[in-house]
Design a protein around this motif. Structure first.
Motif, PDB file in Angstrom:
ATOM      1  N   GLY A  45       0.656  -1.253  -0.096  1.00  0.00           N
ATOM      2  CA  GLY A  45       0.094  -0.010   0.078  1.00  0.00           C
ATOM      3  C   GLY A  45       0.913   1.365   0.030  1.00  0.00           C
ATOM      4  N   ARG A  46       2.230   1.207  -0.352  1.00  0.00           N
ATOM      5  CA  ARG A  46       2.924   2.307  -0.187  1.00  0.00           C
ATOM      6  C   ARG A  46       3.627   2.524  -1.499  1.00  0.00           C
ATOM      7  N   SER A  47       3.812   3.766  -1.942  1.00  0.00           N
ATOM      8  CA  SER A  47       4.577   4.147  -3.293  1.00  0.00           C
ATOM      9  C   SER A  47       5.941   4.571  -2.916  1.00  0.00           C
ATOM     10  N   GLY A  48       6.993   4.159  -3.185  1.00  0.00           N
ATOM     11  CA  GLY A  48       8.340   4.393  -3.025  1.00  0.00           C
ATOM     12  C   GLY A  48       8.582   5.515  -3.784  1.00  0.00           C
ATOM     13  N   ALA A  49       8.285   5.648  -5.021  1.00  0.00           N
ATOM     14  CA  ALA A  49       8.459   7.140  -5.930  1.00  0.00           C
ATOM     15  C   ALA A  49       7.780   8.191  -5.212  1.00  0.00           C
ATOM     16  N   TYR A  50       6.489   8.154  -4.603  1.00  0.00           N
ATOM     17  CA  TYR A  50       5.640   9.081  -4.088  1.00  0.00           C
ATOM     18  C   TYR A  50       6.600   9.564  -2.853  1.00  0.00           C
ATOM     19  N   GLU A  51       6.806   8.539  -2.021  1.00  0.00           N
ATOM     20  CA  GLU A  51       7.572   8.830  -0.592  1.00  0.00           C
ATOM     21  C   GLU A  51       8.762   9.623  -1.046  1.00  0.00           C
ATOM     22  N   LYS A  52       9.620   9.104  -2.207  1.00  0.00           N
ATOM     23  CA  LYS A  52      10.796   9.867  -2.418  1.00  0.00           C
ATOM     24  C   LYS A  52      10.653  11.199  -2.696  1.00  0.00           C
ATOM     25  N   GLU A  53       9.683  11.456  -3.447  1.00  0.00           N
ATOM     26  CA  GLU A  53       9.134  12.913  -4.063  1.00  0.00           C
ATOM     27  C   GLU A  53       8.878  13.803  -2.851  1.00  0.00           C
ATOM     28  N   LEU A  54       8.023  13.319  -2.035  1.00  0.00           N
ATOM     29  CA  LEU A  54       7.968  13.797  -0.734  1.00  0.00           C
ATOM     30  C   LEU A  54       9.090  14.397   0.047  1.00  0.00           C
ATOM     31  N   ALA A  55       9.837  13.408   0.172  1.00  0.00           N
ATOM     32  CA  ALA A  55      11.105  13.661   0.868  1.00  0.00           C
ATOM     33  C   ALA A  55      11.878  14.889   0.256  1.00  0.00           C
ATOM     34  N   ARG A  56      12.180  14.610  -1.043  1.00  0.00           N
ATOM     35  CA  ARG A  56      12.836  15.877  -1.857  1.00  0.00           C
ATOM     36  C   ARG A  56      12.021  17.283  -1.618  1.00  0.00           C
ATOM     37  N   ALA A  57      10.852  17.206  -1.538  1.00  0.00           N
ATOM     38  CA  ALA A  57      10.049  18.569  -1.366  1.00  0.00           C
ATOM     39  C   ALA A  57      10.225  18.991  -0.025  1.00  0.00           C
ATOM     40  N   ARG A  58      10.211  17.975   1.088  1.00  0.00           N
ATOM     41  CA  ARG A  58      10.630  18.368   2.392  1.00  0.00           C
ATOM     42  C   ARG A  58      11.948  18.956   2.612  1.00  0.00           C
ATOM     43  N   GLU A  59      13.099  18.268   2.127  1.00  0.00           N
ATOM     44  CA  GLU A  59      14.244  18.639   2.175  1.00  0.00           C
ATOM     45  C   GLU A  59      14.310  20.202   1.383  1.00  0.00           C
ATOM     46  N   ILE A  60      13.992  20.576   0.306  1.00  0.00           N
ATOM     47  CA  ILE A  60      13.918  21.627  -0.252  1.00  0.00           C
ATOM     48  C   ILE A  60      13.387  22.739   0.731  1.00  0.00           C
ATOM     49  N   ALA A  61      12.223  22.462   1.275  1.00  0.00           N
ATOM     50  CA  ALA A  61      11.467  23.436   2.169  1.00  0.00           C
ATOM     51  C   ALA A  61      12.440  23.652   3.578  1.00  0.00           C
ATOM     52  N   PHE A  62      13.201  22.428   3.932  1.00  0.00           N
ATOM     53  CA  PHE A  62      14.022  22.730   4.974  1.00  0.00           C
ATOM     54  C   PHE A  62      15.410  23.612   4.815  1.00  0.00           C
ATOM     55  N   ASP A  63      15.843  23.302   3.255  1.00  0.00           N
ATOM     56  CA  ASP A  63      16.919  24.122   3.257  1.00  0.00           C
ATOM     57  C   ASP A  63      16.574  25.460   2.905  1.00  0.00           C
ATOM     58  N   GLU A  64      15.343  25.944   2.404  1.00  0.00           N
ATOM     59  CA  GLU A  64      15.162  27.094   2.286  1.00  0.00           C
ATOM     60  C   GLU A  64      14.841  27.869   3.455  1.00  0.00           C
ATOM     61  N   LEU A  65      14.310  27.118   4.693  1.00  0.00           N
ATOM     62  CA  LEU A  65      14.359  27.530   5.985  1.00  0.00           C
ATOM     63  C   LEU A  65      15.382  27.913   6.416  1.00  0.00           C
ATOM     64  N   LYS A  66      16.375  27.080   6.408  1.00  0.00           N
ATOM     65  CA  LYS A  66      17.823  27.115   6.831  1.00  0.00           C
ATOM     66  C   LYS A  66      18.349  28.461   6.352  1.00  0.00           C
ATOM     67  N   GLU A  67      18.387  28.593   5.032  1.00  0.00           N
ATOM     68  CA  GLU A  67      19.022  29.739   4.356  1.00  0.00           C
ATOM     69  C   GLU A  67      18.428  31.008   4.870  1.00  0.00           C
ATOM     70  N   ARG A  68      16.939  31.177   4.979  1.00  0.00           N
ATOM     71  CA  ARG A  68      16.288  32.479   5.386  1.00  0.00           C
ATOM     72  C   ARG A  68      16.816  32.586   6.917  1.00  0.00           C
ATOM     73  N   ALA A  69      16.987  31.509   7.697  1.00  0.00           N
ATOM     74  CA  ALA A  69      17.627  31.886   9.108  1.00  0.00           C
ATOM     75  C   ALA A  69      18.846  32.276   9.078  1.00  0.00           C
ATOM     76  N   GLN A  70      19.708  31.835   8.332  1.00  0.00           N
ATOM     77  CA  GLN A  70      21.116  32.169   8.423  1.00  0.00           C
ATOM     78  C   GLN A  70      21.165  33.820   8.026  1.00  0.00           C
ATOM     79  N   ALA A  71      20.442  33.900   6.741  1.00  0.00           N
ATOM     80  CA  ALA A  71      20.365  35.221   6.383  1.00  0.00           C
ATOM     81  C   ALA A  71      20.018  36.408   7.411  1.00  0.00           C
ATOM     82  N   LEU A  72      19.199  35.655   8.419  1.00  0.00           N
ATOM     83  CA  LEU A  72      18.911  36.852   9.529  1.00  0.00           C
ATOM     84  C   LEU A  72      19.858  36.854  10.772  1.00  0.00           C
ATOM     85  N   GLY A  73      21.050  36.048  10.403  1.00  0.00           N
ATOM     86  CA  GLY A  73      22.074  35.887  11.362  1.00  0.00           C
ATOM     87  C   GLY A  73      21.812  34.816  12.686  1.00  0.00           C
ATOM     88  N   ALA A  74      20.787  34.136  12.289  1.00  0.00           N
ATOM     89  CA  ALA A  74      20.516  32.804  13.210  1.00  0.00           C
ATOM     90  C   ALA A  74      21.279  31.639  13.224  1.00  0.00           C
TER      91      ALA A  74
END
Length: 105
Positions: A45-74
Motif C-alpha cells: 500500500g506504499r509508493s516508494g516513488a511518491y515517498e521519495k518525491e515528498l522527501a525531496r520536497a521536504r528537504e527543499i523546504a528545510f533548506d529554504e528555511l535554513k537559508e532564510r534563518a542564516q540570512a537573519l544571522g540565526a
C-alpha cells in the motif's frame, strides 16, 4: 544550524529572536502524473516513488528555511511546524511548508 520542533533547546539559552522563517516547496501536476504512472512499485500500500518525491520536497523546504534563518544571522530555528497542503485547481499540487522562529543561541 540547529533545528527543533520544541520552543526551547535543552541546555542552551536563546540570546536573540530574529523572526519567523518559512520554507516551501510545491509538487506540480506533472509530478503527480509521473508518480501515478510509476505507481507499480507500491508494496504493502506504499509508493516508494511518491515517498521519495515528498522527501525531496521536504528537504527543499528545510533548506529554504535554513537559508532564510542564516540570512537573519540565526544559528538555530525553534518551534518548527511542518505542514502538507493540497493546492491549485482541483487539488493538482501539493505544498510542503516548514515554519519556525530563527534564533541565536
Amino acid at each position: 544550524m540547529i533545528l527543533s520542533t520544541t520552543p526551547t533547546l535543552e541546555g542552551k539559552t536563546i540570546r536573540e529572536y530574529r523572526g519567523i522563517v518559512v520554507g516551501e516547496a510545491i509538487l506540480g501536476a506533472n509530478v503527480f502524473k509521473d508518480l501515478f504512472a510509476g505507481i507499480r512499485d507500491i508494496i504493502g500500500g506504499r509508493s516508494g516513488a511518491y515517498e521519495k518525491e515528498l522527501a525531496r520536497a521536504r528537504e527543499i523546504a528545510f533548506d529554504e528555511l535554513k537559508e532564510r534563518a542564516q540570512a537573519l544571522g540565526a544559528n538555530a530555528v525553534v518551534g518548527i511546524d511542518l505542514d502538507y497542503e493540497v493546492v491549485g485547481q482541483n487539488g493538482s499540487m501539493l505544498m510542503v511548508s516548514v515554519s519556525g522562529t530563527a534564533v541565536v543561541i
